[in-house]
Design a protein around this motif. Structure first.
Motif, PDB file in Angstrom:
ATOM      1  N   HIS A  27       0.850  -1.201   0.000  1.00 31.56           N
ATOM      2  CA  HIS A  27       0.000   0.000   0.000  1.00 31.56           C
ATOM      3  C   HIS A  27       0.884   1.250   0.000  1.00 31.56           C
ATOM      4  N   HIS A  28       1.968   1.206   0.754  1.00 28.95           N
ATOM      5  CA  HIS A  28       2.872   2.362   0.836  1.00 28.95           C
ATOM      6  C   HIS A  28       3.433   2.701  -0.556  1.00 28.95           C
ATOM      7  N   GLU A  29       3.843   1.654  -1.279  1.00 29.86           N
ATOM      8  CA  GLU A  29       4.402   1.889  -2.628  1.00 29.86           C
ATOM      9  C   GLU A  29       3.340   2.450  -3.580  1.00 29.86           C
ATOM     10  N   VAL A  30       2.113   1.991  -3.431  1.00 27.09           N
ATOM     11  CA  VAL A  30       1.019   2.496  -4.283  1.00 27.09           C
ATOM     12  C   VAL A  30       0.782   3.982  -4.001  1.00 27.09           C
ATOM     13  N   VAL A  31       0.694   4.331  -2.716  1.00 30.39           N
ATOM     14  CA  VAL A  31       0.411   5.727  -2.347  1.00 30.39           C
ATOM     15  C   VAL A  31       1.509   6.660  -2.856  1.00 30.39           C
ATOM     16  N   ARG A  32       2.765   6.175  -2.849  1.00 30.89           N
ATOM     17  CA  ARG A  32       3.903   7.016  -3.239  1.00 30.89           C
ATOM     18  C   ARG A  32       4.155   7.018  -4.743  1.00 30.89           C
ATOM     19  N   SER A  33       3.476   6.179  -5.501  1.00 30.47           N
ATOM     20  CA  SER A  33       3.807   6.024  -6.922  1.00 30.47           C
ATOM     21  C   SER A  33       3.359   7.224  -7.765  1.00 30.47           C
ATOM     22  N   PRO A  34       4.294   7.887  -8.485  1.00 26.49           N
ATOM     23  CA  PRO A  34       3.897   8.987  -9.368  1.00 26.49           C
ATOM     24  C   PRO A  34       2.970   8.497 -10.485  1.00 26.49           C
TER      25      PRO A  34
END
Ligand SMILES: Cc1cc2nc3c(=O)[nH]c(=O)nc-3n(C[C@H](O)[C@H](O)[C@H](O)COP(=O)(O)OP(=O)(O)OC[C@H]3O[C@@H](n4cnc5c(N)ncnc54)[C@H](O)[C@@H]3O)c2cc1C
Length: 286
Positions: free
Chosen positions: A78-85
């Protein structure tokens, strides 16, 4: 409580994971971030004979721009999704909803695919998958199949996954210019699941709502499209609060909200109308 005993396997490739899963039989379970499965094991609400930990399968992780859609791998956190440009630019509704999942600790461990495969109607991502008409990519040792989100959530905690199948990821369509998005969630505390949530995607044209896709979280045993609202709001002036509120009045139609310690069914129905109105207002204003 201590979980019942099980065999544990940690494959390092998708091929190996599928082979182990295929051999392990119907009582095997895939372990992703463990944020939902481990509590179930501890409470002995699930007792798989084999756990197949896919945490080291690199092919299942990552986000890629494929032109008309974005592919999000199942093991992407989820963290990677939220941070993904890429996600924020092309499918902001996914980022908005994922940012409301639990807290940072859970978002660092929990995965995009785990949230979909768990098929919890109180989870935030199943309704987003439905609103965006995602295609879910499922693989077994005999091949790959694509399951539209509308067919994936079969019943409470029951995804359309057969024994031996792993969710590989999802194709998220890029909806392009003219669309506005919002995820509205009512929850008791910052870390809590939605009492009710509303995922909204709205296309405006010449100041009116040309198309709306609304999906509800925790208003039945599966996520549900609010089709009555979608029909009622079509053609409404996008800046007319009254017209959007009137359409949102249909939100509870065709739903079967649960009752629990936190909310009775009629309160959830009320919330669905209020939150749908807010979600429409916000999506029309983007
Ligand atoms: C305190 C707390 C608060 C939370 N709050 C929220 C919230 O507000 N909103 C929300 O949406 N979620 C919430 N969650 C759940 C969280 O989002 C989890 O990330 C998610 O439910 C499951 O993801 P996971 O990767 O941990 O999956 P796991 O727990 O590992 O697995 C869940 C289920 O999916 C299956 N599975 C997992 N991955 C795959 C795959 N690739 N293919 C096939 N089957 C698979 C597993 O076998 C299992 O049955 C919360 C969790 C906690 C602990």
């Amino acid at each position: 409580m201590i979980p019942a005993s099980f065999d544990y396997s940690r494959p390092s490739s998708l091929e190996e994971a599928l082979a182990v899963l295929g051999d392990a039989g119907e009582e095997a379970k895939v372990l992703a971030g463990g944020q939902s499965l481990l509590p179930l094991l501890r409470l002995r609400l699930a007792y798989p004979t084999t756990l197949i930990d896919i945490g080291r399968v690199a092919e299942l992780r990552g986000i890629a721009d494929h032109g008309d859609h974005v592919f999000i791998g199942a093991m992407t956190t989820h963290h990677e999704v939220v941070r993904s440009p890429v996600v924020n630019e092309h499918c902001p509704l996914v980022a908005l909803a994922t940012a409301t999942v639990a807290d940072r600790a859970v978002r660092h461990r929990g995965t995009f695919g785990g949230s979909l495969a768990h098929a919890d109607p109180a989870g935030d991502l199943p309704s987003v998958a439905l609103a965006l008409d995602m295609d879910l990519v499922v693989r077994s040792s005999s091949g790959e199949r694509i399951v539209p989100a509308a067919d994936f959530f079969v019943d409470y905690l029951e995804p359309a996954l057969e024994p031996g199948e792993i969710l590989v990821g999802a194709r998220v369509p890029k909806l392009g210019p003219g669309w506005g998005f919002h995820y509205e969630k009512f929850h008791r505390t910052a870390q809590a699941w939605a009492t009710v949530g509303v995922a909204a995607a709205v296309r405006r044209s010449n100041g009116t709502v040309a198309e709306a896709r609304i999906a509800l979280t925790n208003m039945g045993p599966t996520p549900i499209r609010a089709v009555a609202v979608e029909a009622a709001v079509r053609g409404a002036a996008a800046d007319r609060n009254g017209a959007l509120r009137e359409a949102a009045e249909q939100a509870a139609e065709g739903t079967d909200p649960p009752g629990d310690l936190h909310a009775r069914p009629d309160y959830r129905a009320h919330l669905s109308r209020v939150l749908t109105h807010r979600a429409l207002l916000a999506a029309c204003a983007v």
